[in-house]
Design a protein around this motif. Sequence first.
Motif, PDB file in Angstrom:
ATOM      1  N   VAL A  46      36.921  43.727  38.215  1.00  0.00           N
ATOM      2  CA  VAL A  46      38.315  43.084  39.158  1.00  0.00           C
ATOM      3  C   VAL A  46      37.728  44.898  39.994  1.00  0.00           C
ATOM      4  O   VAL A  46      37.455  45.347  41.613  1.00  0.00           O
ATOM      5  N   ILE A  47      37.653  46.474  39.565  1.00  0.00           N
ATOM      6  CA  ILE A  47      37.505  47.796  40.134  1.00  0.00           C
ATOM      7  C   ILE A  47      36.173  47.274  41.123  1.00  0.00           C
ATOM      8  O   ILE A  47      36.475  48.116  41.902  1.00  0.00           O
ATOM      9  N   GLY A  48      34.993  47.237  40.625  1.00  0.00           N
ATOM     10  CA  GLY A  48      33.705  46.804  40.978  1.00  0.00           C
ATOM     11  C   GLY A  48      34.353  46.132  41.576  1.00  0.00           C
ATOM     12  O   GLY A  48      33.761  46.476  43.568  1.00  0.00           O
ATOM     13  N   VAL A  49      34.372  44.516  41.887  1.00  0.00           N
ATOM     14  CA  VAL A  49      35.172  43.543  42.575  1.00  0.00           C
ATOM     15  C   VAL A  49      35.257  44.121  44.231  1.00  0.00           C
ATOM     16  O   VAL A  49      35.003  44.304  45.192  1.00  0.00           O
ATOM     17  N   LEU A  50      36.676  45.017  43.826  1.00  0.00           N
ATOM     18  CA  LEU A  50      37.458  45.853  44.908  1.00  0.00           C
ATOM     19  C   LEU A  50      36.707  46.409  46.145  1.00  0.00           C
ATOM     20  O   LEU A  50      37.018  46.600  47.073  1.00  0.00           O
ATOM     21  N   GLY A 109      38.436  36.463  48.689  1.00  0.00           N
ATOM     22  CA  GLY A 109      36.596  36.752  48.737  1.00  0.00           C
ATOM     23  C   GLY A 109      36.502  37.189  47.348  1.00  0.00           C
ATOM     24  O   GLY A 109      36.061  36.981  46.603  1.00  0.00           O
ATOM     25  N   THR A 110      37.441  38.115  47.726  1.00  0.00           N
ATOM     26  CA  THR A 110      37.866  39.071  45.935  1.00  0.00           C
ATOM     27  C   THR A 110      38.125  37.582  44.798  1.00  0.00           C
ATOM     28  O   THR A 110      36.671  38.343  44.036  1.00  0.00           O
ATOM     29  N   LEU A 111      38.619  37.025  45.033  1.00  0.00           N
ATOM     30  CA  LEU A 111      39.030  36.209  43.908  1.00  0.00           C
ATOM     31  C   LEU A 111      37.656  35.127  43.996  1.00  0.00           C
ATOM     32  O   LEU A 111      37.078  35.334  42.470  1.00  0.00           O
ATOM     33  N   GLN A 112      36.975  35.363  44.954  1.00  0.00           N
ATOM     34  CA  GLN A 112      35.815  34.472  44.649  1.00  0.00           C
ATOM     35  C   GLN A 112      34.391  34.922  43.923  1.00  0.00           C
ATOM     36  O   GLN A 112      34.114  34.385  43.007  1.00  0.00           O
ATOM     37  N   GLU A 113      34.681  35.996  44.002  1.00  0.00           N
ATOM     38  CA  GLU A 113      33.269  37.213  43.670  1.00  0.00           C
ATOM     39  C   GLU A 113      33.779  37.210  42.156  1.00  0.00           C
ATOM     40  O   GLU A 113      32.712  37.136  40.753  1.00  0.00           O
ATOM     41  N   LEU A 114      35.056  37.345  41.420  1.00  0.00           N
ATOM     42  CA  LEU A 114      35.548  37.338  40.162  1.00  0.00           C
ATOM     43  C   LEU A 114      35.321  36.537  39.602  1.00  0.00           C
ATOM     44  O   LEU A 114      34.655  36.477  38.544  1.00  0.00           O
ATOM     45  N   ALA A 115      35.278  35.017  39.877  1.00  0.00           N
ATOM     46  CA  ALA A 115      35.286  34.011  40.008  1.00  0.00           C
ATOM     47  C   ALA A 115      34.053  33.554  39.238  1.00  0.00           C
ATOM     48  O   ALA A 115      33.095  32.936  37.886  1.00  0.00           O
ATOM     49  N   GLN A 116      32.741  34.066  39.984  1.00  0.00           N
ATOM     50  CA  GLN A 116      31.303  33.905  39.456  1.00  0.00           C
ATOM     51  C   GLN A 116      31.493  34.413  38.468  1.00  0.00           C
ATOM     52  O   GLN A 116      30.142  34.793  38.131  1.00  0.00           O
ATOM     53  N   THR A 117      31.845  36.337  38.140  1.00  0.00           N
ATOM     54  CA  THR A 117      31.378  37.382  36.781  1.00  0.00           C
ATOM     55  C   THR A 117      32.013  36.681  35.955  1.00  0.00           C
ATOM     56  O   THR A 117      31.535  36.984  34.925  1.00  0.00           O
ATOM     57  N   TRP A 118      33.046  35.975  35.750  1.00  0.00           N
ATOM     58  CA  TRP A 118      33.833  35.602  34.044  1.00  0.00           C
ATOM     59  C   TRP A 118      33.449  34.453  34.558  1.00  0.00           C
ATOM     60  O   TRP A 118      34.322  33.924  32.866  1.00  0.00           O
ATOM     61  N   ILE A 119      33.451  33.276  35.472  1.00  0.00           N
ATOM     62  CA  ILE A 119      33.297  31.654  34.915  1.00  0.00           C
ATOM     63  C   ILE A 119      31.811  31.144  35.211  1.00  0.00           C
ATOM     64  O   ILE A 119      31.157  30.569  34.971  1.00  0.00           O
TER      65      ILE A 119
END
Length: 881
Positions: free
Chosen positions: A440-444, A311-321
């Motif tokens: 990363v910190i915010g999503v975690l 779930g963390t990687l999916q949320e980071l993906a929305q932020t980064w790409i």
Amino acid sequence: MLILPLEKKTFTRDFLNGKGTLEFDLDAGGVLNPDAPFADSISLVRIGGSGIPSLEFGDAAGLACRVPFSSSAESGIELSRPDKVGMGKLGARLYFTGSASGNLKGLMPAGPAGFSFGIEAGGGVGYQRFAIYDAAQNAGAIIADLLAGLRLPQHCGRLDRIPEPGEILTFQYSGFLALNAGLTWGYQLTGHQGMDYRELHPVADYELRLKAAVSFGYRLGGEFSIQASRGHSANFVRLTVRKQQDARFDGAASFNLDAAAKFTGVPESADEFLRAVAGADLLGALELFRKIRNVSDLKTLEEVAGKLYVGTLQELAQTWIGKALDNNSVGEFIGIANRAAADYENLDASVSKRVTQAIHLYEDYLGQGTLPLLERALEMVTGLDSRQSLVNLSDSEAWSIVDRLAGGDVLSASMPDLAKTASVALDFLRGKLQPRLLDVIGVLQKSSALNEAAAFKDVWYKRITEAANRSFSLQVNAAFARASHAEALLDVEIDLASQRGPELFAAAAHGNFAGLFQRANLPFLVVHQGVLTHSLTKSCQLNISVFGWQQKSLVEIMSKTENLIQAGPAGGIQIFTTEAAVKQRRETKGRDKTTEIVESNFLMRFAGEAELGANTIRELQRVSAEYDLLASDDHTTTEEMADYLALAEMVGLIPSADAYALEWKAQFPAGFGKVTARYVVAFTAESVRDAFTLPVTEMAEIARTVTRQLVRAQLVSGRPVTDDLTLIGLVYLDPEMQRRYDTQGFTAIEKKAWTVRMPGGSRTLKPELSIFVTRLLKMERDVVVSLSNLSRVINKAREVGTAVPEQALENAARKFVECAVDLDGGTGRINSFFAVFDALIAAGSRREVCRDSSMILEIQAGDKSRKVTKYLTSAPAAKES
């Protein structure tokens, strides 16, 4: 001989009473001509009195010193020649031995009620005045001036009373110092995958994480000297506190914590810890980025990430790409993740430390929802350019940041360096530095569902407080015990021209330093190097060790916190998560086999690696174990106390049990009351090497002696003579039992009634309990045999320059744990191995190095709501008298 009348015109300062004359005579050689300079042959002038019982000076309404003149009193003038004080100069030290007088109540910090100690009990004091004169000045004029300037250092708190250049006023007393340590607390975290020797390797390694603040109020009782001298400029007076030059018991301070440690920033740290154990923190994320570096499809990515991170990687993906992860977008996302990790890894070392501190600050304030508060405080700290700039820093949050960035040592910190770190933190917070890490910190923090662990947080706070108190208490007493007489315990200059200067001086000069180093006072102080101000700034850096680093154990940790989380004897925190440890700690009260396995395994690892100079696990540089020696009734006898002191002498913590027992008896004239005793054994990798420098025969004798002394302290002392455990211990301690066991075996002892003769009659041990006697005798023999075998293995490896075989270390660890004896009656397991090892280290080093071990005795005297704590901590042998 020179005779001076005792009258007001003889003194210009604090003379209080007396009629008659003072007589000045030679100690050896030379002629004292008052109308000529001191002859070179004169080094000491004795002082006596004629027609007067005493000389009294000081403050009639406060602290005063009474000097008796008798054959046993020591009073005189010691001269220092030009080679020590400068060409053409002569140093003169006037000294008296006396007693305190005047209204002492409220002036000097006192100990607990019912504890008769030093100045509080009317004990002796000492006084010295040192001044420098022109060597050509007449002897009579020098003596007259020495007397004219007579005053206590406590009375130098006005600008017109600051000592002259070169002048030193010293007051020596036995009593207490009231102190406060305001530190920054922090922790290091390490995980270990298993409980066996081969599996004890770290799977995570966290650098020290500084948190907010912790405050300790405490009192330290001992034999002190307080000196007053001129400061670095005309308005400053300097106060220096040392141990008395002739202090008898350097290693036995009386210690009292005023209250439990007061923390800030703790509840959030529980979330941090849980995220770290689960791997759901920034360090875990960066490690994951490295693992997925070459992944090319979504399925493999999800397998590597695990449920926790998908779930963390999916949320980071929305932020980064700006899109969800699938087989087409995985490569683009991993490319950005790789750059984020590489940017952090490639930071210059000097910048990396500042960025790490910035990350920690950001995580903490984000977790509290107070980032605007952090930004405003950092802006203030970036403006600091000198110590003087602290005068105008009134914001409490900014001060908190200063404390934290300084690691609790604001007294020594460079303000420009702190301002630079604050600037880096501000850039990080505003996204100008490592912006992807912010994401990363915010999503975690949003995705970590750990907020329901309220019970865990309560226990976590309790354990951290307990561990910090243990750590601080051990270290402050060790620092005091190991300070030489030349070292300053406290050394501070106070600006008497400032509004609060005279008030601060008055408190500190009387031993009350508790409020001196508060933030608001720092601009008015110049703080020099001191044991109690500069050596304790790292005392609350707690080591947290997790044994069985498994995500599935989080449920157990949070639901079984009382059993699974414990404060280590020397102040660390140990968390057991393996299934076997969970079960055993749930079913066992007090000391248990699981704990001993951990202690023995790491101690054996030290034993193996020490010989090769290998790097041991950094977070476990100190392995510790603990013995509860006594849970006494309400009255501990002098003989019972002597048993604990005898054990302390045997393991090298004090030089003489008899001398300490006599002194303590005088300090507690009404008796010791209730006493509890703990023996904390702590080992470092370096000290373990000393244990194996002894001949095997000497090791065996030490092992036998310490085992027997330990059993006496645990089973016999402090227990009723009719108690079964007392009788078991007494039968075991009978030398005849050891002879029978060695020559005839256990069958000659078991199932037989053994009679013990003691004052008041004889007592007989029940036959069915004699089995415990043989178990104790077997433990003694097994420890001796196991140590001898291990010593041979280590010495053989040393001779040929090879590593100690792991199997041999594993066997030794298992054997030492199996040596322990389980007894009923609340004693828990008796395992003499750690005490024996401590004594071997003391003997192997010839007691020339300091160990971290201590014996801690808590004595309730008089008012049972208060207690005196005595820490017996090793100091170099040459320091003791």
